[in-house]
Scaffold this active site. Structure first.
Site, short mmCIF file in Angstrom:
data_model
loop_
_atom_site.label_atom_id
_atom_site.label_comp_id
_atom_site.label_asym_id
_atom_site.label_seq_id
_atom_site.Cartn_x
_atom_site.Cartn_y
_atom_site.Cartn_z
N ASP A 1 0.87 -1.18 0.00
CA ASP A 1 0.00 0.00 0.00
C ASP A 1 0.91 1.23 0.00
O ASP A 1 2.12 1.12 0.22
CB ASP A 1 -0.90 0.00 1.25
CG ASP A 1 -1.78 1.23 1.35
OD1 ASP A 1 -2.38 1.63 0.34
OD2 ASP A 1 -1.88 1.82 2.46
N SER A 2 0.30 2.41 -0.18
CA SER A 2 1.08 3.63 -0.10
C SER A 2 1.57 3.88 1.34
O SER A 2 2.55 4.58 1.53
CB SER A 2 0.21 4.81 -0.53
OG SER A 2 -0.97 4.83 0.26
N THR B 1 -8.24 1.67 1.52
CA THR B 1 -7.90 0.75 2.60
C THR B 1 -7.55 1.47 3.91
O THR B 1 -7.42 0.84 4.95
CB THR B 1 -6.75 -0.19 2.18
OG1 THR B 1 -5.63 0.60 1.75
CG2 THR B 1 -7.19 -1.09 1.05
N HIS B 2 -7.39 2.79 3.85
CA HIS B 2 -7.18 3.54 5.09
C HIS B 2 -8.48 3.75 5.88
O HIS B 2 -8.46 3.92 7.09
CB HIS B 2 -6.61 4.93 4.78
CG HIS B 2 -5.13 4.94 4.53
ND1 HIS B 2 -4.59 4.50 3.35
CD2 HIS B 2 -4.09 5.33 5.31
CE1 HIS B 2 -3.27 4.63 3.41
NE2 HIS B 2 -2.95 5.13 4.59
N TYR C 1 -0.90 8.35 -2.39
CA TYR C 1 -1.00 8.04 -3.82
C TYR C 1 -2.27 8.69 -4.40
O TYR C 1 -2.36 8.97 -5.59
CB TYR C 1 -1.13 6.53 -4.04
CG TYR C 1 0.15 5.71 -3.94
CD1 TYR C 1 1.36 6.27 -3.55
CD2 TYR C 1 0.12 4.35 -4.24
CE1 TYR C 1 2.51 5.49 -3.45
CE2 TYR C 1 1.27 3.57 -4.16
CZ TYR C 1 2.46 4.13 -3.77
OH TYR C 1 3.59 3.35 -3.70
N GLY C 2 -3.26 8.90 -3.52
CA GLY C 2 -4.61 9.26 -3.96
C GLY C 2 -4.72 10.58 -4.68
O GLY C 2 -5.69 10.82 -5.40
N GLU D 1 -3.64 8.25 9.24
CA GLU D 1 -2.20 8.02 9.42
C GLU D 1 -1.69 8.81 10.63
O GLU D 1 -0.66 8.50 11.20
CB GLU D 1 -1.42 8.43 8.16
CG GLU D 1 -1.66 7.52 6.97
CD GLU D 1 -0.51 6.52 6.69
OE1 GLU D 1 0.61 6.77 7.13
OE2 GLU D 1 -0.78 5.50 6.03
N CYS E 1 -4.34 -1.54 -1.94
CA CYS E 1 -4.53 -0.11 -2.11
C CYS E 1 -5.46 0.07 -3.30
O CYS E 1 -5.14 -0.38 -4.41
CB CYS E 1 -3.18 0.55 -2.38
SG CYS E 1 -3.29 2.30 -2.78
N ASN E 2 -6.60 0.71 -3.09
CA ASN E 2 -7.55 0.90 -4.18
C ASN E 2 -6.95 1.78 -5.27
O ASN E 2 -7.10 1.51 -6.45
CB ASN E 2 -8.82 1.56 -3.65
CG ASN E 2 -9.58 0.65 -2.71
OD1 ASN E 2 -10.48 -0.06 -3.11
ND2 ASN E 2 -9.20 0.65 -1.43
N THR E 3 -6.26 2.85 -4.84
CA THR E 3 -5.70 3.79 -5.80
C THR E 3 -4.68 3.09 -6.70
O THR E 3 -4.67 3.26 -7.92
CB THR E 3 -5.01 4.96 -5.05
OG1 THR E 3 -5.89 5.43 -4.04
CG2 THR E 3 -4.65 6.09 -5.99
N1 DGL Z 1 -4.86 3.26 0.91
C1 DGL Z 1 -4.95 3.79 -0.39
C2 DGL Z 1 -6.20 3.30 -1.11
O1 DGL Z 1 -6.74 2.27 -0.78
C3 DGL Z 1 -4.83 5.26 -0.60
C4 DGL Z 1 -4.12 6.13 0.29
C5 DGL Z 1 -3.35 7.19 -0.45
O2 DGL Z 1 -3.94 8.20 -0.91
O3 DGL Z 1 -2.15 6.99 -0.59
O4 DGL Z 1 -6.65 3.92 -2.04
#
Ligand code: DGL
Length: 269
Positions: free
Chosen positions: A10-11, A186-187, A42-43, A151, A73-75
């Site tokens: 994940d990020s 996932t956050h 990452y988002g 976070e 991580c969805n992104t």
């Molecule tokens: N946890 C990441 C997700 O599921 C995104 C968090 C981020 O923006 O880095 O999309």
């Protein structure tokens, strides 16, 4: 190969909510988790940049000899086709399809509200996955502040609550009213209590953690990659910045303490 670990990335720490479900579903498996903490979030980044980062993260995991990669991580799931190509024949699993499945099962034909990062919302991955699996009306809302908030460990209290109202009130007022709220990042499960309170009791909250663990269990079985029975091993953690902070705050996401001695600093570039 059966003895090799499962790689998860994940990020940052959000993917630990997926690893928590994976550990519960597959207690005999070993895990290596990579959090790209130096480059979070990452988002808010472009799909090309996220694809490049995801490829570097997955490659670092393959160097550790993993037998399967989970994009927790969805992104970063925007990179699923690219990672499948680059890592073949190593299996790669993302969280979008399992999340869409969970949402459709909970919504029972009613509209689905999706909250996710800006990148996931703009890319429309959930709209497409829900459509491909049978379809439902989808309303989306980007919630960029939920990532730093979680976070930061600020998962309760007036600040989290006010931000949740700001994002959720307009989304859940859309008509016809959604019955299910998909946590498409996932956050966000770290903020589940606040989100549930603000959304109200008639909205079912779902995320992709358990359905992803189920998809991984199925894949291991189908590919004959299940680990032999053994005593459970401590996961290993790789981070690109601030290992001490990861060990301290990660517990919020993983639901169990992280031994700082198991967190290693790595460079992906
Ligand atoms: N946890 C990441 C997700 O599921 C995104 C968090 C981020 O923006 O880095 O999309």
């Amino acid at each position: 190969m059966n003895d090799a670990a499962i790689g998860v990335f994940d990020s940052g720490m959000g993917g630990l909510t997926v690893m928590r479900a994976l550990k519960a579903r597959l207690p005999q498996e070993r895990f290596v988790y990579l959090g790209d903490t130096a480059r979070l979030p990452y988002g808010t980044k472009s799909a090309n940049t996220v694809r490049r980062y995801a490829l570097q993260a997955a490659t670092a995991l393959t160097r550790r000899g993993v037998k399967l990669v989970v994009i927790a991580c969805n992104t970063a799931s925007v990179s699923l086709p690219a990672l499948k190509d680059a890592l073949a024949p190593l299996p790669v699993v993302g969280v979008i399809e399992p999340g869409a499945e969970a949402a459709l099962a909970a919504a029972q034909g009613a509209p689905i509200a999706v909250i996710a990062t800006e990148g996931t919302v703009k890319g429309g991955a959930y709209v497409r996955a829900i459509e491909a699996k049978g379809g439902a009306d989808v309303a989306q809302q980007a919630c960029p502040l939920f990532v730093p908030l979680s976070e930061e460990g600020l998962t309760e209290g007036p600040i989290a609550e006010a931000i949740a109202h700001r994002y959720l009130d307009p989304l859940l007022a859309t008509m016809p009213k959604p019955r299910c709220l998909l946590l498409g990042c996932t956050h966000y499960p770290a903020l589940k209590d606040v989100i549930a309170r603000v959304a109200g009791p008639e909205i079912a909250l779902v995320d992709s953690a358990e359905t992803t663990a189920e998809a991984v269990a199925r894949l291991l079985k189908d590919e004959g990659l299940q680990a032999p029975p053994r005593a459970s091993a401590l996961p290993e953690f790789l981070v690109t910045d601030a290992p001490d902070r990861f060990a301290r705050v990660g517990e919020i996401f993983l639901g169990e303490p992280i031994d700082p001695g198991t967190v290693e600093l790595v460079d992906l570039q």
